[in-house]
Design a protein around this motif. Structure first.
Motif, short mmCIF file in Angstrom:
data_model
loop_
_atom_site.label_atom_id
_atom_site.label_comp_id
_atom_site.label_asym_id
_atom_site.label_seq_id
_atom_site.Cartn_x
_atom_site.Cartn_y
_atom_site.Cartn_z
N PHE A 129 0.72 -1.18 0.02
CA PHE A 129 -0.04 0.14 -0.12
C PHE A 129 0.87 1.17 0.15
N TYR A 130 0.22 2.41 -0.44
CA TYR A 130 1.10 3.51 -0.65
C TYR A 130 0.22 4.80 -0.11
N LEU A 131 1.15 5.68 0.60
CA LEU A 131 0.66 6.83 1.18
C LEU A 131 1.33 7.94 0.31
N MET A 132 0.70 8.98 -0.47
CA MET A 132 1.10 9.66 -1.49
C MET A 132 0.69 11.21 -0.97
N ASP A 133 1.47 12.31 -1.23
CA ASP A 133 1.10 13.74 -1.39
C ASP A 133 1.98 14.46 -1.95
N GLY A 134 1.54 14.79 -3.37
CA GLY A 134 2.53 15.41 -4.17
C GLY A 134 2.92 16.95 -3.85
N THR A 135 2.16 17.30 -2.97
CA THR A 135 2.71 18.64 -2.43
C THR A 135 3.79 18.82 -1.49
N VAL A 136 4.17 17.40 -0.98
CA VAL A 136 5.24 17.60 0.17
C VAL A 136 6.53 17.71 -0.61
N PRO A 137 7.02 16.85 -1.78
CA PRO A 137 6.55 15.77 -2.03
C PRO A 137 6.83 14.49 -1.28
N ALA A 138 5.96 13.45 -1.39
CA ALA A 138 6.32 12.36 -0.58
C ALA A 138 5.39 10.98 -0.96
N ILE A 139 5.86 9.94 -1.07
CA ILE A 139 5.42 8.58 -1.16
C ILE A 139 5.96 7.56 -0.34
N PHE A 140 5.25 7.06 0.51
CA PHE A 140 5.56 6.12 1.62
C PHE A 140 4.89 4.59 1.10
N SER A 141 5.42 3.66 1.69
CA SER A 141 4.87 2.33 1.30
C SER A 141 4.92 1.46 2.48
N GLY A 142 4.26 0.43 2.52
CA GLY A 142 4.17 -0.62 3.60
C GLY A 142 3.53 -2.04 3.00
N LYS A 143 3.25 -2.86 3.97
CA LYS A 143 2.80 -4.19 3.51
C LYS A 143 1.33 -4.24 4.40
N THR A 144 0.42 -4.76 3.52
CA THR A 144 -1.09 -5.01 3.98
C THR A 144 -1.18 -5.87 4.91
N MET A 145 -0.20 -6.77 5.25
CA MET A 145 -0.12 -7.70 6.29
C MET A 145 -0.16 -6.93 7.68
N ASP A 146 0.41 -5.81 7.68
CA ASP A 146 0.39 -5.25 8.97
C ASP A 146 0.20 -3.65 9.08
N TRP A 147 0.07 -3.26 7.85
CA TRP A 147 -0.32 -1.83 7.59
C TRP A 147 0.47 -0.74 8.20
N LYS A 148 1.80 -1.18 8.18
CA LYS A 148 2.92 -0.40 8.68
C LYS A 148 3.40 0.55 7.67
N ILE A 149 4.03 1.54 7.70
CA ILE A 149 4.90 2.30 6.82
C ILE A 149 6.31 1.74 7.01
N SER A 150 6.80 1.24 6.01
CA SER A 150 8.37 0.79 6.19
C SER A 150 9.23 1.36 5.21
N LYS A 151 8.66 2.09 4.24
CA LYS A 151 9.82 2.64 3.16
C LYS A 151 9.24 3.97 2.79
N GLU A 152 10.39 4.85 2.42
CA GLU A 152 10.03 6.03 1.59
C GLU A 152 10.62 6.17 0.48
N LEU A 153 9.97 6.44 -0.72
CA LEU A 153 10.79 7.06 -1.91
C LEU A 153 11.53 8.10 -1.96
N LYS A 154 12.58 8.12 -2.20
CA LYS A 154 13.57 9.31 -2.01
C LYS A 154 13.72 10.03 -3.41
N GLU A 155 14.08 11.57 -3.24
CA GLU A 155 14.28 12.37 -4.50
C GLU A 155 13.07 12.39 -5.23
N LEU A 156 11.87 12.38 -4.84
CA LEU A 156 10.66 12.37 -5.67
C LEU A 156 10.65 14.04 -5.98
N PRO A 157 9.98 14.25 -7.37
CA PRO A 157 9.78 15.47 -7.64
C PRO A 157 8.12 15.88 -7.27
#
Length: 503
Positions: free
Chosen positions: A266-294
């Protein structure tokens, strides 16, 4: 046996057959003309003659009345019988193609014959074809003076030629109509019988929900006002669960968070930050951040490292489509040629960004023109498709304020494609433009959905979904089995019928 009867009986039988045809054609023609608008609409919805509906709607009743006149006049009766044979052959071939080669079978219609099924209607026509043949043969043996005089030997050949030519005409019209409807549509929609069926609806209490995803026969809804909570339920809208995403926001200034679920991620996104975080649906915990996003205005994750985006980094801040890859030295690659500027590059190129997991293709549907773009994950153009309406240029007015630093719509825009969704190779578009031969009442009580085949770049069909208490349609979501619609606070579920699923 008939040919061995006396001459008087033969003439009497011909008179009876001609009278039956006169009654049939006069009644059929008058019925069409008295309800001409409805007849034209029915032809417009025909699987065979949609493209030719305008001139066929006039030609058919005119030809039926003309044939009836021929049959009344003794000297033109043979000509009338050949014309009747041709008409009934065309009608029969038309029904046969509908039953065996058409994409769908429409409702049976036409005066008294309205209550007949298509198979019964075909049998009815074949009986009249047989009667026409009998009458022509009898007239050739009686030696009746006529404008068309044929020997018994030539009569059979003439009837065979009549039937063959009539059959060829309908087949050619069918092939031309099919090509035009699917590939060069003149803005005529086809509404097959019940491609979707209402199943159930649910009051969500709030109109701030959106579709976040679908996995393991469960639909997921995000909520703009409570961005870290997901509402999940099965396709029957039962077994409802509230899922809370575990996330330390690191005091980031989020303004428009959106959740996207593509199991197992699953992904949590907000282009105004900009930020995209992701995690697994098995525990619904954010575990990763995509870097250098435009900065981005729209995003569609493909996998845990790749995201299709729309950014405002073009000329004068115009929209551009690109792909972000977390494991590449140059993280984002754009294709400035995908979105074509007509007016300002922002409002005129506004639209919906979608992704087909089955095709591994990005699809971008414009709001204000009859066009969508299909591209690969490398943002290389596959093709530009067109919706069936005729609005090729965005009908919007843009005002520039504060020395052109701010731009706004100065008049309400004409929306062409309001909402869109993808399931496999099918693109579903909620259109706001009315086509030919469509009832005003239908548009007042329902939303119209057009369906396109992305593999063939072809229009397939349309269907309506009834409005609920005149609520606005906010978004669509389509799975292999169901179509989901958010109408303000109402979640509505429709079952896809085989006519769509088999596509």
């Amino acid at each position: 046996m008939i040919l061995n009867t006396n001459k008087g009986f033969k003439k009497y039988l011909v008179e009876v057959i001609c009278l039956l045809y006169i009654l049939l054609f006069v009644y059929a023609a008058v019925s069409k003309l008295l309800d001409f608008e409805n007849f034209q609409v029915q032809l417009g919805q025909s699987p065979l003659l949609s493209v030719f509906a305008v001139w066929v709607s006039w030609l058919v009743p005119f030809t039926e009345l003309l044939t009836a006149v021929f049959l009344v006049l003794p000297k033109l009766r043979t000509l009338g019988l050949f014309t009747a044979l041709s008409l009934m052959t065309m009608f029969s071939v038309y029904i046969f193609i509908i039953l065996h080669f058409s994409d769908f079978v429409p409702c049976s219609c036409g005066g008294v014959l309205e209550k007949m099924s298509w198979n019964v209607h075909l049998a009815f026509n074949l009986i009249f074809i047989m009667l026409a043949c009998i009458a022509v043969i009898l007239r050739s043996h009686t030696g009746t003076i006529s404008a068309v005089n044929l020997t018994p030997a030539l009569t059979g050949k003439a009837m065979l030629l009549d039937v063959l030519l009539s059959t060829v005409v309908i087949i050619v019209l069918f092939l031309i109509s099919e090509d035009s409807m699917h590939n060069k549509n003149p803005f005529i929609r086809r509404f097959p019988q019940h491609p979707v069926m209402f199943e159930r609806s649910m009051d969500l209490k709030f109109n701030s929900y959106y579709f976040a995803g679908f996995s393991n026969n469960r639909i997921y809804l995000g909520n703009y006002t409570t961005p870290l909570k997901i509402l999940s339920m099965d396709s029957r809208l039962q077994d409802r669960k509230i899922i809370k995403i575990v996330f330390d926001s690191k005091k980031l200034r989020f303004t428009m968070v959106k959740i996207k679920i593509s199991a197992p991620d699953f992904y949590l996104m907000d282009g105004t930050v900009p930020a995209i975080f992701s995690g697994k649906t098995m525990d619904w915990k954010i575990s990763k951040e995509l870097k250098e996003l435009p900065y981005f205005t729209l995003a569609e994750p493909i996998d845990s490292t790749t995201v299709m985006i729309r950014a405002g980094n073009g000329k004068d801040g115009s929209h551009t489509l690109g792909v972000y890859r977390a494991n590449k030295s140059t993280a984002t690659r754009y294709n400035s040629k995908l979105l074509q500027v007509q007016i300002d590059g922002i409002f005129d190129t506004d639209g919906m960004l979608l992704f087909s997991n089955k095709l591994k293709k990005m699809v971008y549907v414009y709001y204000y023109r009859n066009e969508f773009i299909v591209a690969g994950t490398n943002v290389a153009l596959d093709y530009r498709g067109h919706t069936i309406d005729t609005i090729t240029r965005a009908k919007i007015k843009v005002a520039y304020l504060k020395n052109s630093t701010i731009r706004k719509m100065s008049a309400p825009p004409l929306i062409v494609n309001a909402h869109a969704a993808i399931s496999g190779n099918l693109l579903f578009v909620n259109s706001k433009t009315q086509g030919q031969f469509e009832d005003e009442k239908l548009w007042k009580r329902a939303f119209i959905i057009d369906v396109y085949d992305l593999n063939k770049n072809a229009y397939l069909m349309s269907f309506s979904v009834d409005k609920i208490e005149n609520k606005k349609l906010l978004s669509l979501f389509v799975t292999d089995e169901h179509l989901y619609a958010l109408m303000e606070n109402e979640l509505v579920v429709y079952k896809l019928r085989d006519i769509i699923k088999e596509k």
